[in-house]
Write an enzyme that holds these catalytic residues in place. Structure first.
Site, PDB file in Angstrom:
ATOM      1  N   SER A 177      13.050  -3.708 -14.407  1.00  0.00           N
ATOM      2  CA  SER A 177      11.594  -3.617 -14.457  1.00  0.00           C
ATOM      3  C   SER A 177      10.943  -4.728 -13.637  1.00  0.00           C
ATOM      4  O   SER A 177      11.148  -4.796 -12.429  1.00  0.00           O
ATOM      5  CB  SER A 177      11.127  -3.620 -15.917  1.00  0.00           C
ATOM      6  OG  SER A 177       9.786  -3.235 -16.032  1.00  0.00           O
ATOM      7  N   ASP A 274      10.847   7.980 -16.848  1.00  0.00           N
ATOM      8  CA  ASP A 274      10.152   6.728 -16.559  1.00  0.00           C
ATOM      9  C   ASP A 274       8.969   6.999 -15.634  1.00  0.00           C
ATOM     10  O   ASP A 274       9.132   7.615 -14.572  1.00  0.00           O
ATOM     11  CB  ASP A 274      11.127   5.759 -15.907  1.00  0.00           C
ATOM     12  CG  ASP A 274      10.543   4.376 -15.666  1.00  0.00           C
ATOM     13  OD1 ASP A 274       9.393   4.116 -16.075  1.00  0.00           O
ATOM     14  OD2 ASP A 274      11.244   3.554 -15.052  1.00  0.00           O
TER      15      ASP A 274
END
Length: 331
Positions: A177, A274
């Site tokens: 991330s 995602d």
């Protein structure tokens, strides 16, 4: 009636963070901190025990790290040294930690599977320390690791786990991330500036579910902006170009060429559910088309969401991804 106390909320980005009038920062969803594991922590599948400890990389500024070492016969043989992974945790630049339970468990599993040494960097977080502080902390940490290959230790003491067992010819970067965003930006800086001791590149880097964004149709209708956009403005309010700053949008017009990435191998991992998946695939395609002289691969995991291998490290898909990352680090 509204309160006028110093505990009034000034800024709130749910479900992640809340800031009060008195300056208190409340991080709402981060994983609890856990101590290192100084004793043999056997991995249930590989059987390879992993030990860990916390160190200080720098006191001014304060930068720490958690080191992970697999306990192998090779640890006693200097002819069989282990690859070194410098890892940057996720959390939107404003929460999570190298000492968080979820990242600790993930790295225990990866180190056991890959048989590497990992240096999980504890960089400073926004809003107490707005970007680019996190980038600078991670750059300092990487330079410190590389400096241990010689007698120049940047004013810090030698770290025996790295100097005795680490292979400085095989240094990798990794992150999830926001940490994957840091990986990209550190790799770009390596390509531009090089590292200490004359190192021009690292061996490779993996980016899992990288946090990239930009001004586009991905923001909402009626001028609404996405959560990814809101968080970036929060953690780096002075960024030139806002969310189209090259550090957040590597494919924005005028961004430095991705051909300058300072490593020879890249792995980009995305997840089907995602909301950052499209950006991760776009990054992969842009690197391929940039003229970068390296090998890149894409891992696209079906049925999973953002950072699943961190949040749900013990599922079969997480174990499969950890094995895939381990394979990347071993070759």
């Amino acid at each position: 009636m509204a309160s006028t106390s110093n505990k009034d909320i000034v800024t709130e980005i749910l479900p992640f963070i809340r800031i009060y009038k008195d300056g208190t920062v409340e991080r709402l969803i981060e994983s609890p901190f856990v101590p290192p594991s100084p004793y043999n922590n056997h991995h249930p599948e590989t059987g390879v025990p992993v030990t860990s400890k916390d160190i200080s990389i720098s006191l001014q500024p304060l930068i720490g790290a958690r080191l992970f070492l697999p306990l192998l016969p090779t640890n006693t043989n200097n002819n069989n040294k282990l690859p070194i992974l410098v890892y940057f945790h996720g959390g939107g630049f404003c929460f999570e930690s190298a000492f968080s339970a979820d990242h600790h468990q993930f790295l225990n599993s990866l180190v056991s599977e890959a048989k590497i040494i990992a240096v999980s960097v504890e960089y400073r977080l926004a809003p107490e320390h707005h970007l680019p502080i996190a980038y600078e902390d991670c750059w300092t940490a990487l330079q410190w690791v590389v400096s241990l290959s010689t007698n120049d230790h940047h004013g810090t003491s030698e770290e025996p786990w790295l100097t005795d067992y680490g292979d400085f010819e095989r240094v990798f970067l990794g992150g999830d991330s926001a940490g994957a965003n840091i990986v990209h930006n550190i790799a770009m800086r390596i390509g531009k500036e090089g590292l200490c001791n004359g190192m021009k590149a690292v061996s490779g880097a993996f980016l899992t579910h990288p946090y990239f964004w930009g001004s586009s149709e991905e923001d909402g209708d009626n001028g609404e902006i996405s959560l990814a956009h809101v968080i970036w403005n929060f953690v780096y309010p002075s960024a030139a170009g806002g969310v189209d700053n090259p550090m957040m949008n590597p494919v924005a017009a005028g961004s430095p060429s991705l051909a300058g990435i300072g490593c020879s191998r890249l792995l980009v991992s995305v997840a089907e559910k995602d909301f950052l998946r499209k950006r991760g695939i776009g990054y992969y395609e842009a690197v391929k088309e940039s003229g970068w002289n390296g090998e890149i691969e894409l891992v696209d995991v079906k049925g999973e969401d953002h950072a699943f291998q961190i949040l749900h490290w013990n599922t079969q898909n997480s174990k499969n991804l950890i094995k895939r990352l381990a394979h990347f680090l071993q070759n």
